[in-house]
Scaffold this active site. Structure first.
Site, PDB file in Angstrom:
ATOM      1  CG  ASP A  44      -0.368  -0.036   2.524  1.00  0.00           C
ATOM      2  OD1 ASP A  44       0.864  -0.190   2.604  1.00  0.00           O
ATOM      3  OD2 ASP A  44      -1.103   0.082   3.529  1.00  0.00           O
ATOM      4  CB  SER A  45       4.566   1.743  -0.151  1.00  0.00           C
ATOM      5  OG  SER A  45       4.771   0.611  -0.981  1.00  0.00           O
ATOM      6  CG  ASP A  83       0.404  -4.107   2.041  1.00  0.00           C
ATOM      7  OD1 ASP A  83       0.527  -5.010   2.895  1.00  0.00           O
ATOM      8  OD2 ASP A  83       1.237  -3.187   1.886  1.00  0.00           O
ATOM      9  CE  LYS A 113       3.240  -5.999   3.741  1.00  0.00           C
ATOM     10  NZ  LYS A 113       2.859  -4.788   4.524  1.00  0.00           N
ATOM     11  CD  GLU A 115       0.727  -1.434   8.219  1.00  0.00           C
ATOM     12  OE1 GLU A 115       0.520  -0.669   9.192  1.00  0.00           O
ATOM     13  OE2 GLU A 115       1.115  -1.021   7.104  1.00  0.00           O
ATOM     14  CD  GLU A 182       8.116  -0.197   7.456  1.00  0.00           C
ATOM     15  OE1 GLU A 182       7.123  -0.852   7.111  1.00  0.00           O
ATOM     16  OE2 GLU A 182       8.381   0.943   7.003  1.00  0.00           O
TER      17      GLU A 182
END
Ligand code: KIV
Length: 266
Positions: A44-45, A83, A113, A115, A182
């Site tokens: 999602d960057s 993501d 993925k 978080e 991260e």
């Protein structure tokens, strides 16, 4: 090239050769990266990299699905992870599963993925029990940037260290097949990596992980502005593009382009 499977990824735990991972958001970039990567992440960057957003919080599920599908059109051999964007998995395990299933169905990617650590244990378990592979993401979590008041390195105090290790263990128990760590202090990344039996993939988390990932546009020097300490630039593509465009503009203005080679005569 043979398609990389989840078993191949898992077999990299404590292996001599770490997993090579990069982000990809488009078909042509995925085609270039594929032969070098074990995993490509449609991260999602892309909100910042492709859309000029300030952070990842405005990224939608449709954006992730469109870019996931674009990467899959490259027919990659690498294992493709997409993501789950902010707001699509936190509310309940059921909603998380519904959105993860949409990503899998509409992109045909290999895994999703999300978080979180202990707070996402139930959700990860719910999704993996329904046969969708999940990669977790702990340490610095970009989707928590507002809550955390910025991008802060994790693992600098005893409480944080204990939390990170508990997060990693919770994720493993829940059935995640790997975890991104991260922005985390080296000794802590090492502790996490030796505390669990699934591969850890580091970004700003030192060499003590089972694999490494970077945002591709950072490592090829395509992004302007601030890049984090860990984002080594392997080339400066922005400067090369600038040079090429300068030549094109000069040739257009002086009528050197298009010459005969680029002209239909009949
Ligand atoms: O969104 C992303 O690109 C990521 C990587 C930084 C791991 O989550």
């Amino acid at each position: 090239m043979k398609k990389i499977t989840i078993s191949d990824i898992k077999s990299h735990k404590n292996a001599d050769i770490p997993l090579v991972c990069l982000t990809a958001y488009t078909t042509p970039m995925a085609q270039i990266l594929d032969k070098h990567c074990d995993i490509m992440l449609v991260g999602d960057s892309l909100g910042m990299v492709m859309y000029g957003m300030e952070n990842t919080l405005g990224v939608s599920l449709d954006m992730m699905i469109n870019h996931g599908a674009a990467v899959m059109r490259a027919k990659p051999s690498a294992f493709i992870v997409v993501d789950m964007p902010f707001g699509t998995y936190e509310k309940s395990p059921e909603l998380a599963y519904k959105n993860a299933k949409r990503i899998m169905d509409e992109t045909a990617c290999d895994a999703v993925k999300l978080e979180g650590g202990q707070n996402m244990q139930e959700t990860i378990q719910y999704i993996t029990e329904r046969n969708i592979p999940v990669m977790a993401h702990i340490g610095l979590q970009p989707q928590s940037v507002v809550k955390d008041g910025g991008y802060k390195v994790k693992g600098r105090g005893d409480e944080e260290i204990a939390k990170l290790i508990n997060d990693a263990k919770a994720i493993e128990r829940a059935g995640a097949f790997s975890v991104v760590i991260e922005g985390t202090v080296e000794s802590v990344s090492q502790k996490i990596t030796s505390s669990i039996n699934i591969p850890t993939i580091g970004i700003g988390a030192s060499v003590k992980c089972d694999g490494q990932i970077l945002v591709t546009d950072d490592m090829i020097g395509l992004l302007s502005g601030h890049t984090p300490k860990f984002a080594k630039k392997y080339t400066n593509i922005a400067a090369q593009i600038d040079k090429a465009v300068e030549s094109y503009a000069n040739e257009v203005k002086t009528r050197k382009f298009p010459n005969e080679d680029y002209t239909y005569k009949k």
